[in-house]
Design a protein around this motif. Sequence first.
Motif, mmCIF file in Angstrom:
data_model
loop_
_atom_site.group_PDB
_atom_site.id
_atom_site.type_symbol
_atom_site.label_atom_id
_atom_site.label_comp_id
_atom_site.label_asym_id
_atom_site.label_seq_id
_atom_site.Cartn_x
_atom_site.Cartn_y
_atom_site.Cartn_z
ATOM 1 N N PHE A 38 0.838 -1.203 0.000
ATOM 2 C CA PHE A 38 0.000 0.000 0.000
ATOM 3 C C PHE A 38 0.874 1.255 0.000
ATOM 4 C CE2 PHE A 38 -2.471 3.364 1.982
ATOM 5 C CZ PHE A 38 -3.717 3.241 1.375
ATOM 6 N N GLY A 39 1.875 1.281 0.873
ATOM 7 C CA GLY A 39 2.740 2.457 0.953
ATOM 8 C C GLY A 39 3.557 2.664 -0.305
ATOM 9 N N VAL A 40 4.121 1.586 -0.830
ATOM 10 C CA VAL A 40 5.006 1.701 -1.993
ATOM 11 C C VAL A 40 4.235 2.007 -3.269
ATOM 12 C CG1 VAL A 40 6.575 0.408 -3.495
ATOM 13 C CG2 VAL A 40 6.821 0.254 -1.007
ATOM 14 N N VAL A 41 3.154 1.264 -3.513
ATOM 15 C CA VAL A 41 2.451 1.368 -4.796
ATOM 16 C C VAL A 41 1.559 2.604 -4.867
ATOM 17 C CG1 VAL A 41 0.821 0.217 -6.349
ATOM 18 C CG2 VAL A 41 2.550 -1.119 -5.135
ATOM 19 N N LEU A 42 0.945 2.994 -3.756
ATOM 20 C CA LEU A 42 0.015 4.115 -3.797
ATOM 21 C C LEU A 42 0.666 5.467 -3.509
ATOM 22 C CD1 LEU A 42 -1.985 1.704 -3.731
ATOM 23 C CD2 LEU A 42 -3.518 3.152 -2.423
ATOM 24 N N PHE A 43 1.890 5.460 -2.964
ATOM 25 C CA PHE A 43 2.550 6.727 -2.665
ATOM 26 C C PHE A 43 3.859 6.915 -3.433
ATOM 27 C CE2 PHE A 43 -0.237 6.328 0.980
ATOM 28 C CZ PHE A 43 -0.653 7.636 1.204
#
Length: 301
Positions: A38-43
């Motif tokens: 979630f952190g890597v792909v969405l931000f």
Amino acid sequence: MTQSRKSLRPGVLLSRLRRALPPISLLMLTVAGIVNAFGVVLFLSPVALYDSGISGTSMLFAQIARGIIPFSLFLIVLNVPLFLYGLRREGSTFTIRSIYTVVIYSLAAAFFGRFVTPGASPIAGSDLLLCAIFGGLISGVGSGTTIRYGGALDGIEVLAVIFSRRLGMTVGTFVMTYNALLYVVAGVIMGSWVLPLYSIVTYAIGIKAVDFIVEGLDKTKAAMIITDHPQDICRELSAAFGTGITLIDAHGYYSGDSKTMIYFVVNRFQIARMRTIVHDIDEKAFISITEVSDLFGKNAK
């Protein structure tokens, strides 16, 4: 049948998987992989910021491949061999938990990637600072949770453990050196230093998030007290805090005098009161205070 062949039997493999992944570990490692994705792909990924280690390397390779080979596939191709390489050194439980979490991370990254378009985060837009901060924070929580439950999300940590001593550096220095080289290479290949510099912000915040998850916010303090009045001090500390105290025999190096060292665990709010109690009894007492990340078992009173 040899021992190695027995270990490859389906029943034996299934038994090892069950021992390595009990329900609570399975749940938390699954959550960790999803949170990291979630952190890597969405931000980070939408604005071309880089994570650290093999995850960051996979992001760079995916950019170079221009979508022909997806980021999620690079994660598995680059990470799994490293964990298998470190199997003998790290043990089967660590390896199984790490590979499992990386697979969950990869699958979640592929899923979240369906809702992302290049150029802007669906949550933070094109603000690089917000993406760097929250991408590092959230991915750090995922990495820290993985470590907390006996695995790792990045194969570079395995290489660091194996090769750092041979290269005459610490594990932390090895990982930091790798990431510094990664960001330099990314800057050269992409022809811009803005994104690698913001990626350093991501890395720094991610490290702090990992420390928070692994060690906790309110670290316990261990006090080492050297005094000539151990019984009086122990009696007062026990009455004030009601916790266990350990006495250790010691002696002075120069004087040769016998001493007693008191080992006493407190939280940060109790330090001032503890210091007052000790120095009221023995103003010459030597007190050393260090941080303790985890406590297991019970200290006898």
